[in-house]
Design a protein around this motif. Structure first.
Motif, PDB file in Angstrom:
ATOM      1  N   LEU A  12       0.803  -1.150  -0.027  1.00 37.63           N
ATOM      2  CA  LEU A  12      -0.231   0.105   0.005  1.00 37.63           C
ATOM      3  C   LEU A  12       1.012   1.297   0.087  1.00 37.63           C
ATOM      4  O   LEU A  12       0.592   2.191  -0.616  1.00 37.63           O
ATOM      5  CB  LEU A  12      -0.812   0.187   1.147  1.00 37.63           C
ATOM      6  CG  LEU A  12      -2.118  -1.082   1.224  1.00 37.63           C
ATOM      7  CD1 LEU A  12      -2.765  -1.097   2.589  1.00 37.63           C
ATOM      8  CD2 LEU A  12      -2.991  -0.935   0.044  1.00 37.63           C
ATOM      9  N   SER A  16       1.168   4.194  -2.961  1.00 38.79           N
ATOM     10  CA  SER A  16       0.535   5.715  -2.524  1.00 38.79           C
ATOM     11  C   SER A  16       1.355   7.014  -2.680  1.00 38.79           C
ATOM     12  O   SER A  16       2.547   6.579  -2.567  1.00 38.79           O
ATOM     13  CB  SER A  16      -0.013   5.424  -1.429  1.00 38.79           C
ATOM     14  OG  SER A  16      -0.898   4.319  -1.054  1.00 38.79           O
ATOM     15  N   LEU A  99       1.187   5.196   7.169  1.00 43.62           N
ATOM     16  CA  LEU A  99       0.058   5.278   6.071  1.00 43.62           C
ATOM     17  C   LEU A  99      -1.235   5.958   6.649  1.00 43.62           C
ATOM     18  O   LEU A  99      -1.609   5.324   7.746  1.00 43.62           O
ATOM     19  CB  LEU A  99      -0.268   3.927   5.485  1.00 43.62           C
ATOM     20  CG  LEU A  99       0.858   3.125   4.769  1.00 43.62           C
ATOM     21  CD1 LEU A  99       1.778   2.297   5.672  1.00 43.62           C
ATOM     22  CD2 LEU A  99       0.320   2.250   3.736  1.00 43.62           C
ATOM     23  N   ASP A 101      -4.984   7.856   5.785  1.00 45.69           N
ATOM     24  CA  ASP A 101      -6.157   8.495   4.906  1.00 45.69           C
ATOM     25  C   ASP A 101      -6.483   9.680   4.932  1.00 45.69           C
ATOM     26  O   ASP A 101      -7.748  10.168   4.613  1.00 45.69           O
ATOM     27  CB  ASP A 101      -7.308   7.346   4.655  1.00 45.69           C
ATOM     28  CG  ASP A 101      -7.944   7.299   6.071  1.00 45.69           C
ATOM     29  OD1 ASP A 101      -7.903   7.903   7.021  1.00 45.69           O
ATOM     30  OD2 ASP A 101      -8.557   6.267   6.529  1.00 45.69           O
ATOM     31  N   ILE A 155      -3.103   7.110   1.720  1.00 50.99           N
ATOM     32  CA  ILE A 155      -3.950   5.805   1.140  1.00 50.99           C
ATOM     33  C   ILE A 155      -5.448   6.315   1.218  1.00 50.99           C
ATOM     34  O   ILE A 155      -6.009   7.085   1.728  1.00 50.99           O
ATOM     35  CB  ILE A 155      -3.690   4.570   1.673  1.00 50.99           C
ATOM     36  CG1 ILE A 155      -4.064   4.750   3.322  1.00 50.99           C
ATOM     37  CG2 ILE A 155      -2.107   4.291   1.880  1.00 50.99           C
ATOM     38  CD1 ILE A 155      -3.813   3.430   4.003  1.00 50.99           C
ATOM     39  N   ASP A 156      -6.205   5.391   0.485  1.00 50.24           N
ATOM     40  CA  ASP A 156      -7.638   5.420   0.343  1.00 50.24           C
ATOM     41  C   ASP A 156      -8.116   4.850   1.688  1.00 50.24           C
ATOM     42  O   ASP A 156      -7.971   3.674   2.134  1.00 50.24           O
ATOM     43  CB  ASP A 156      -8.198   4.574  -0.860  1.00 50.24           C
ATOM     44  CG  ASP A 156      -9.614   4.718  -1.286  1.00 50.24           C
ATOM     45  OD1 ASP A 156     -10.200   4.596  -0.370  1.00 50.24           O
ATOM     46  OD2 ASP A 156      -9.952   5.341  -2.352  1.00 50.24           O
ATOM     47  N   GLU A 159      -9.039   1.151   1.884  1.00 49.97           N
ATOM     48  CA  GLU A 159      -7.951   0.230   1.895  1.00 49.97           C
ATOM     49  C   GLU A 159      -7.204   0.267   3.019  1.00 49.97           C
ATOM     50  O   GLU A 159      -6.145  -0.468   3.159  1.00 49.97           O
ATOM     51  CB  GLU A 159      -6.819   0.482   0.780  1.00 49.97           C
ATOM     52  CG  GLU A 159      -7.559   0.264  -0.745  1.00 49.97           C
ATOM     53  CD  GLU A 159      -6.534   0.483  -1.694  1.00 49.97           C
ATOM     54  OE1 GLU A 159      -5.608   1.304  -1.588  1.00 49.97           O
ATOM     55  OE2 GLU A 159      -6.748  -0.036  -2.854  1.00 49.97           O
ATOM     56  N   ASN A 160      -7.521   1.250   4.089  1.00 52.20           N
ATOM     57  CA  ASN A 160      -6.782   1.259   5.431  1.00 52.20           C
ATOM     58  C   ASN A 160      -7.206   0.273   6.370  1.00 52.20           C
ATOM     59  O   ASN A 160      -8.253   0.273   6.671  1.00 52.20           O
ATOM     60  CB  ASN A 160      -7.014   2.839   5.820  1.00 52.20           C
ATOM     61  CG  ASN A 160      -6.040   2.995   6.901  1.00 52.20           C
ATOM     62  OD1 ASN A 160      -5.428   2.130   7.621  1.00 52.20           O
ATOM     63  ND2 ASN A 160      -6.144   4.209   7.430  1.00 52.20           N
TER      64      ASN A 160
END
Length: 262
Positions: A12, A16, A99, A101, A155-156, A159-160
């Protein structure tokens, strides 16, 4: 997101964008990856964090209930929590991939990283931090300075992997009761570790075989010396095997705590 077929945090992160910072292939090499998320609801929300090594080995998952004034504050609290948990379970001189969002949070983190390494980059203005997040931003900055290097990717939210932990903490409370251990790497996590990991597979295999041979020689020498001492002293020694938990690091000060008093 189910365990079967799930993407690793490294995948991921590599796919990203990292706001303010170029993302060439060599920057993808991180030792640990931390995904965090914070949720806000009128009747209470939650904080979630997932930590993995570069090969996808899970280090920890955290899911705690939280009462934040808004979603922005919840995101800062979640990142502070995730970095604290990682710091308690990993060496200091490591490369960390974060990561989140939340666009502004990712940009603010990377801006702080750039300001620390480039005198011409203007430091992050405290006024840009959401009201109510000032204490947590100071904690995040301290963690950024404590690691070898760090950068954040956006990240979206779909998808987290920390998203369900933050949104339904009552369903994931069991993850907080698991005894987590830090992952001890085969190669020390130093600033030179990346160059070692970029050697060819054949070279890596050769090094591993050579290291195993050296360990075997040292073990043989140690056993021989122990036998000699036993024969000389005519005494036997026993080893306590109940100390296997000594290397478990202390839990984060956030474990099981909310932030209603902040």
């Amino acid at each position: 997101m189910g365990a079967y077929g799930r993407q690793t945090l490294r995948d991921l992160f590599d796919d990203s964008p990292t706001p303010h910072i170029a993302h060439p292939p060599q920057t993808h090499h991180r030792h640990f990856y931390v995904a965090t998320d914070g949720s806000y609801r009128r009747n209470g929300g939650g904080l979630g964090a997932v930590i993995e090594t570069r090969d996808g080995t899970r280090v920890a998952r955290v899911s705690v209930s939280d009462v934040a004034p808004d979603n922005n504050v919840a995101e800062y609290r979640a990142l502070h929590l995730g970095l604290d948990v990682l710091a308690a379970r990993a060496p200091a001189d490591i490369r960390v991939g974060v990561l989140v969002d939340h666009d502004d949070l990712a940009a603010t983190v990377n801006g702080e990283v750039l300001a620390a390494g480039d005198p011409e980059w203007r430091p992050v203005d405290t006024c840009c931090v959401p009201p109510g997040s000032e204490h947590h931003w100071r904690g995040i900055r301290a963690r950024i300075a404590g690691f070898g290097s760090l950068r954040a990717a956006r990240i979206d939210g779909r998808e987290n992997p920390a998203h369900p932990l933050a949104n339904t903490p009552h369903e994931y409370d069991h993850v907080n009761r698991r005894k987590e251990r830090c992952i001890i790497p085969n190669v020390p996590y130093t600033s030179d570790c990346i160059s070692v990991q970029q050697t060819s597979p054949s070279e890596s295999l050769h090094d591993q075989q050579r290291q195993r041979g050296q360990r075997g020689q040292r073990r043989t020498q140690t056993e021989s010396a122990a036998s000699t001492r036993t024969a000389t002293d005519r005494r036997s020694y026993t080893t306590d095997s109940n100390d296997s938990d000594d290397d478990i690091p202390p839990p984060s000060r956030f474990d099981g705590c909310g932030y209603a008093s902040d």
